[in-house]
Design an enzyme around this catalytic site. Structure first.
Site, PDB file in Angstrom:
ATOM      1  N   ALA A 146       0.847  -1.202   0.000  1.00 17.12           N
ATOM      2  CA  ALA A 146       0.000   0.000   0.000  1.00 17.12           C
ATOM      3  C   ALA A 146       0.881   1.251   0.000  1.00 17.12           C
ATOM      4  O   ALA A 146       1.953   1.271   0.618  1.00 17.12           O
ATOM      5  CB  ALA A 146      -0.893  -0.014   1.230  1.00 17.12           C
ATOM      6  N   GLY A 181      -7.696  -6.044   0.364  1.00 19.63           N
ATOM      7  CA  GLY A 181      -8.065  -4.628   0.320  1.00 19.63           C
ATOM      8  C   GLY A 181      -9.566  -4.482   0.212  1.00 19.63           C
ATOM      9  O   GLY A 181     -10.324  -5.376   0.624  1.00 19.63           O
ATOM     10  N   GLU A 204      -9.131 -11.075  -0.611  1.00 22.53           N
ATOM     11  CA  GLU A 204      -9.577 -10.944   0.778  1.00 22.53           C
ATOM     12  C   GLU A 204     -10.046  -9.512   0.920  1.00 22.53           C
ATOM     13  O   GLU A 204      -9.248  -8.582   0.975  1.00 22.53           O
ATOM     14  CB  GLU A 204      -8.409 -11.292   1.709  1.00 22.53           C
ATOM     15  CG  GLU A 204      -8.890 -11.750   3.057  1.00 22.53           C
ATOM     16  CD  GLU A 204      -8.878 -10.622   4.047  1.00 22.53           C
ATOM     17  OE1 GLU A 204      -9.947  -9.981   4.205  1.00 22.53           O
ATOM     18  OE2 GLU A 204      -7.832 -10.370   4.627  1.00 22.53           O
ATOM     19  N   CYS A 247     -10.272  -6.084   8.884  1.00 27.46           N
ATOM     20  CA  CYS A 247     -11.437  -6.598   8.164  1.00 27.46           C
ATOM     21  C   CYS A 247     -12.216  -7.626   8.979  1.00 27.46           C
ATOM     22  O   CYS A 247     -13.357  -7.919   8.664  1.00 27.46           O
ATOM     23  CB  CYS A 247     -11.006  -7.176   6.827  1.00 27.46           C
ATOM     24  SG  CYS A 247      -9.624  -8.282   7.019  1.00 27.46           S
ATOM     25  N   GLU A 257     -19.224  -1.396   6.423  1.00 25.84           N
ATOM     26  CA  GLU A 257     -18.049  -1.580   7.256  1.00 25.84           C
ATOM     27  C   GLU A 257     -17.593  -0.211   7.783  1.00 25.84           C
ATOM     28  O   GLU A 257     -17.555   0.757   7.029  1.00 25.84           O
ATOM     29  CB  GLU A 257     -16.949  -2.196   6.379  1.00 25.84           C
ATOM     30  CG  GLU A 257     -15.738  -2.651   7.133  1.00 25.84           C
ATOM     31  CD  GLU A 257     -14.716  -3.333   6.216  1.00 25.84           C
ATOM     32  OE1 GLU A 257     -14.680  -3.021   5.016  1.00 25.84           O
ATOM     33  OE2 GLU A 257     -13.958  -4.171   6.719  1.00 25.84           O
TER      34      GLU A 257
END
Ligand code: ADP
Length: 479
Positions: free
Chosen positions: A174, A225, A247, A281, A381
């Site tokens: 990232a 991500g 994922e 996550c 989320e």
């Protein structure tokens, strides 16, 4: 601190010489500048991985396993260095960062075990005139695109199985947290991993991702991500029919039944919810609590949450570091505002916290009572320290609320009734279930989701499987 691309065992700048800044997540202060790479460097990385492929893939699995073990040892030896870099660039508390190093190292140990177990399988045939064999071959060059919230562990869980199977790899960390990946590349260099086996480049995500997916030599991409980017990659992967592991986002329910040990559930809730300031996550995102224990859970949870120290990750005792960017602050604010307008009550938190000498990116751990399913925080989320708590009456109602989402990564259930725990675990539509625990990650277990949370598994033998292309050989037997 390493601040260049790692390609073919060498440290290189971008062809253009351009760089971008990596900043301290807490203060915004510049930590380093790293190459602003694009398609050219992406292809350089593939070329290096391509040249290294034959040698690495034909090395014996046990030799590859010894490299993996060396990498795990090196990670542990450099734990403080890795942890300090992660705390600086992503803001997480130092002890969480240290824990991440151990967790990441476990992926290498697990993959080393699996490398030693890689075997062809002879398949009993019903016909005497044929011999059938299945041979595990490496899928080829693999790409890894990793997120900022676990800069080392997410890389480890992609690199370890790829190397175990005999794949070579191109990596793009990232933009917010590339320094950990470059420090990891330094470790690979220092343990003597052959040049080109792993190549790490920093820069523009879209042009690098496109270059890898359109090249034809990259046969798999593993991505962690957002769901939005996962969808984009899936579309681009279609062109060269590139295999994917995705994922993506999560929206985990955390269900507390009336017979649960409420105090233990509260501790688990706090530990699960507020890790990396709620930016994981698998964080519980929706608390669904039986009405009989609702008041008790809310008040104990809020009391514990209120005590969590907010501050710079490097300072002792800090449990909540900064959020990663201003968007994260806006998102949590919007969710709270929306929830309150729909009747939620802020029990604790609800605002930013000023930390001396730092950016305005710290948010108080926040607990909302009277949450309900129409609120944004129950539909999206959060990726921040917000815990909305809703009430349920019956088991089936709890399951229905939990499954009322297109995401399916993790779910958590708390009860003392073993039958209920079995029943509910089976009915939750997600890839991972925490039973009487809020922390579920383990390098030896299959981590991954369903639905909008993606597909593919990372960890243990399941993670290895993602990098294997099985070759079935059917041989005629005469006489
Ligand atoms: P988040 O919202 O958590 O930052 P992202 O999905 O945007 O999640 O980022 C996860 C990783 O995906 C990062 O390495 C980022 O650079 C990368 N990324 C973002 N956009 C793209 C893209 N269009 N193509 C390839 N990778 C991307």
């Amino acid at each position: 601190m390493q601040d260049q691309n790692f390609i073919d065992g060498h440290w290189r700048s971008a062809h253009s010489g351009k760089t971008f800044a990596v900043c301290d997540a807490a203060t915004g202060e510049e930590l380093a500048r790293v190459p602003q790479s694009g398609a050219l460097e992406a292809v350089d990385a593939i070329n290096a991985a391509d040249n290294a492929f034959h040698g690495w893939s034909t090395l014996s699995p046990s030799k590859r396993a010894s490299f993996l073990t060396l990498i795990a040892q090196g990670m542990r030896e450099r734990k403080t260095e890795f942890a300090q870099i992660m705390t600086a660039e992503c803001g997480k508390p130092l002890d969480e960062a240290q824990g991440e190093v151990d967790y990441g190292a476990d992926y290498f140990l697990s993959a080393a075990d699996e490398a030693n177990r890689l075997q062809s399988e002879s398949i009993p045939s019903r016909r005497a005139d044929r011999a059938l064999n299945a041979i595990p071959e490496p899928i080829g060059i693999v790409g890894a695109i990793t997120p900022w919230n676990f800069p080392l562990a997410m890389l480890a869980r992609k690199t370890a199985p790829a190397l175990a199977v005999g794949c070579t790899q191109v990596v793009k960390p990232a933009e917010l947290t590339p320094l950990t990946a470059l420090a990891f590349a330094q470790l690979l260099h220092d343990v003597g991993l052959p040049a080109g086996v792993v190549n790490v480049i920093t820069g523009d995500p879209s042009s690098i991702g496109q270059a890898w997916l359109s090249d034809g030599r990259v046969r798999k991409l593993s991505f962690t991500g957002s769901t939005a980017v996962g969808r984009l990659l899936m579309k681009s992967a279609a062109e060269q029919v590139v295999r994917l592991s995705l994922e993506l986002g999560g929206h985990a329910p955390f269900i507390v039944f009336s017979d649960a040990d409420v105090s233990a559930a509260v501790v688990a809730a706090v530990n699960g919810k507020f890790r990396v300031a709620g930016q994981t996550c698998v964080c519980p995102n929706r608390f669904i609590v039986a009405e009989d224990v609702y008041e008790q859970f809310v008040s104990q949870f809020a009391a514990m949450a209120k005590e969590l120290r907010v501050g710079r990750g490097r300072d002792a005792g800090v449990r909540i570091g900064p959020l990663i960017d201003d968007r994260a602050i806006t998102r949590i604010r919007n969710q709270i505002k929306d929830a309150v307008s729909h009747g939620a009550k802020i029990v604790t938190g609800g605002e930013t916290v000023h930390v001396e000498g730092c950016l305005d990116r710290f948010f108080a751990p926040t607990v909302l009572a009277n949450a309900s399913t129409e609120m944004l925080c129950f539909r999206e989320e959060t990726f921040g320290p917000l815990a909305p708590i809703a009430k349920f009456e019956t088991e089936s109602q709890a399951i229905e609320m939990a499954n009322d989402t297109p995401f399916g990564l993790a779910g958590y259930i708390f009860s003392r009734d073993q039958n209920a725990l079995q029943r509910v675990s089976r009915q939750l539509n997600c890839g991972i279930v925490g039973v009487n625990t809020g922390v579920i990650s383990d390098a030896y277990a299959p981590f991954g989701g369903r639905g909008w949370s993606g597909f593919g598994r990372e960890g243990g033998r399941w993670g290895i499987e993602e990098y294997i292309s099985w070759k079935y050989v059917c041989a005629a037997v005469n006489g």
